[in-house]
Scaffold this motif. Structure first.
Motif, short mmCIF file in Angstrom:
data_model
loop_
_atom_site.label_atom_id
_atom_site.label_comp_id
_atom_site.label_asym_id
_atom_site.label_seq_id
_atom_site.Cartn_x
_atom_site.Cartn_y
_atom_site.Cartn_z
N ARG A 456 0.83 -1.22 0.00
CA ARG A 456 0.00 0.00 0.00
C ARG A 456 0.86 1.26 0.00
N GLU A 459 2.13 1.84 -3.50
CA GLU A 459 1.05 2.35 -4.35
C GLU A 459 0.76 3.81 -4.05
N ALA A 460 0.75 4.17 -2.75
CA ALA A 460 0.47 5.57 -2.38
C ALA A 460 1.56 6.49 -2.88
N ASN A 461 2.82 6.04 -2.85
CA ASN A 461 3.91 6.88 -3.36
C ASN A 461 3.80 7.07 -4.86
N GLU A 462 3.40 5.99 -5.57
CA GLU A 462 3.26 6.09 -7.02
C GLU A 462 2.12 7.02 -7.42
N GLN A 463 1.02 6.99 -6.64
CA GLN A 463 -0.14 7.80 -6.97
C GLN A 463 -0.06 9.21 -6.39
N GLY A 464 0.92 9.46 -5.55
CA GLY A 464 1.06 10.79 -4.96
C GLY A 464 0.07 11.08 -3.85
N TRP A 465 -0.40 10.03 -3.15
CA TRP A 465 -1.34 10.21 -2.04
C TRP A 465 -0.53 10.50 -0.76
N GLU A 468 -2.16 9.68 2.55
CA GLU A 468 -2.21 8.24 2.78
C GLU A 468 -0.82 7.70 3.13
#
Length: 514
Positions: A456, A459-465, A468
């Motif tokens: 998770r 994924e959050a780092n890739e999406q820029g969240w 999160e």
């Protein structure tokens, strides 16, 4: 009473007034006696000090003079010649000041000891680990061999067939029995842990036996909860205490040690110093090897073990003097911490075995004495204006609610140690919660959660969240800390069956199926 009248009163008068033959004391003689009895004379290494219970001695003497007057009314010929005015005035026997002073001293003692209790607990735990390590190292060395232990050079001595492991310091010549040292350190640790985790009196602790364990089955989950049955002592009333996981580990270690690999606990007799009687042979938990036989641990040994533990911790008061813990201090610390943590006082009174709630509040050093007295006066005024049925003893429903709190303590990753009556502060996010006691058996589950958190986070780092990311990092740090705790617990403890003699349904609530 005999000591007060014979030793502290009449013998003292005979020593300082040779030839005295009358109970009628003139003012100078009475004043001199009161001044002497108010001080405990120096003895050995103990210096002179004020007598704390001088009011009890004065009250005993005054009652003796009053008894003579009453007896003379029934038998004037025999007792009439001895009736004289009492040298002790009524205002000198008041317990109010002594009670207030004793309460203030106990509260100050509790406030001093409570902050340093974790240090004492950590010290006895570390000493126990070091003693086990030193004993294992010494046993592996052949007799007559020099070796280095903790930076010191020792010579291994032969211990014969007694189980002793003797080593001698090469530089100082000091001889040490590592087995005896490990035994002493273990019982210091066990005494401190049991007293602080239960709050029971030390005579109740010494009377715990293998039959004191009672199993209670939770009707909703079917989980078996061990409970400890405390034998009647001061108020002649037995009670049940919940065995927490931490207390269970301590009792397991005690049973494992006393059994010494045997199938059953040894039966020993204990001497009651108050009743002056020997008990029947029983499987007492607090017993140790003394020469060729097993003996029950005495009250004197308990205090000696506490003194050695405090000395090893190096704890001192504000004046730099060494602190002293008595067994009853842990009872005050237990109740103070329980009430301060939110446990209702009337439930604390039931756990402590107090018949009167005022006794429990007297133990708790939370507020200054004047605040307590004013608050209780306010409660008394309020009670006079409200229906009396609102102020009653604990009801079965309240006790059911109290026991029901422990039905909810089992979670996926271990056991929740949240205090009774407090809400879940982390909204059941147990991975982050410091109140979670991890279960080493659930390590694969937590490793799976840890792996999922890493996925998770990526994924959050890739999406820029970014929001999160911060939340997942907090959960990830908590999960890593819980994994470390699980690994330490798995390496530290082994499962040992408590060996409860039977399963009784009369502890707390009964299961419908029992």
């Amino acid at each position: 009473m005999a000591r007060s009248l014979g030793l502290l009163f009449w013998k003292d008068l005979e020593q300082h007034n040779p030839g005295i033959s009358s109970l009628r004391l003139d003012a100078p003689t009475a004043a001199a006696w009161k001044e002497r009895v108010s001080v405990v004379p120096a003895r050995g290494r103990n210096p002179a000090r004020p007598r704390i219970n001088v009011h009890i001695v004065l009250n005993t003497v005054r009652c003796f003079y009053q008894d003579l007057a009453r007896w003379a009314a029934d038998d004037p010929a025999r007792w009439g010649p001895w009736v004289v005015p009492s040298p002790v005035r009524v205002n000198e026997t008041s317990h109010v000041k002594a009670r207030s002073r004793r309460k203030a001293d106990m509260d100050q003692r509790t406030r001093t000891q409570l902050p340093v209790l974790p240090t004492l607990v950590a010290t006895v735990e570390q000493e126990r680990r070091d003693a086990v390590r030193r004993l294992a190292a010494g046993r592996g060395i052949p007799a007559g061999t020099e070796f280095v232990l903790d930076g010191q050079t020792y010579l291994r001595r032969g211990g014969g067939s007694t189980g002793c492991v003797y080593i001698q310091n090469v530089d100082t010549g000091h001889r040490i029995d590592l087995a005896s040292e490990e035994t002493r350190v273990f019982w210091s640790w066990a005494i401190v842990e049991v007293l602080r985790l239960t709050g029971i009196r030390h005579e109740e602790m010494l009377e715990l036996t293998h039959h004191s364990f009672v199993a209670y089955t939770l009707p909703t989950t079917g989980e078996i909860v061990p409970m400890l049955q405390v034998a009647p002592s001061k108020i002649d009333m037995e009670r049940l205490l919940l065995v927490s996981p931490e207390l269970g580990e301590v009792l397991t270690a005690i049973i494992h040690r006393v059994r010494a690999g045997k199938a059953a606990m040894p039966l020993v007799s204990a001497y009651d110093t108050m009743e002056r009687t020997w008990s029947a042979p029983m499987p007492f938990l607090f017993q140790r090897r003394h020469g060729p036989e097993q003996r029950s641990i005495s009250r004197k040994y308990v205090q000696k073990a506490l003194d050695q533990a405090v000395e090893a911790s190096g704890l001192t008061d504000v004046a730099g003097q060494p602190l002293r813990f008595t067994p009853h201090d842990f009872r005050r610390l237990f109740l103070t911490d329980a009430i301060r943590s939110g446990l209702p006082p009337h439930i604390a009174a039931k756990i402590a075995g107090h018949q009167v709630l005022d006794t429990t509040m007297g133990y708790a050093a939370i507020y200054p004495e004047d605040v307590i007295s004013h608050h209780r006066a306010f409660i008394a005024r309020r009670r006079s204006l409200r229906p009396s049925e609102e102020y009653r003893d604990i009801t079965p429903e309240e006790w059911q609610e109290f026991l029901g709190h422990f039905e909810l303590r089992k979670v996926a990753l271990g056991i929740c140690t949240r205090d009774f009556g407090t809400p879940c502060a982390h909204e059941h996010a147990c991975v982050r919660c410091p109140q979670l006691l991890p279960d080493p058996a659930q390590m694969p589950r937590l490793q799976e959660i840890h792996t999922n958190l890493l996925d998770r986070l990526n994924e959050a780092n890739e999406q820029g969240w970014l929001g999160e990311v911060a939340a997942i990092q907090a959960s990830l740090a908590a999960a890593e800390q819980k994994l470390t705790s699980m690994q330490q617990l798995a390496a530290k403890h082994t499962t040992v069956h408590l060996g409860m003699p039977d399963f009784r349904p009369d502890a707390g609530r009964s299961s419908p199926d029992s």
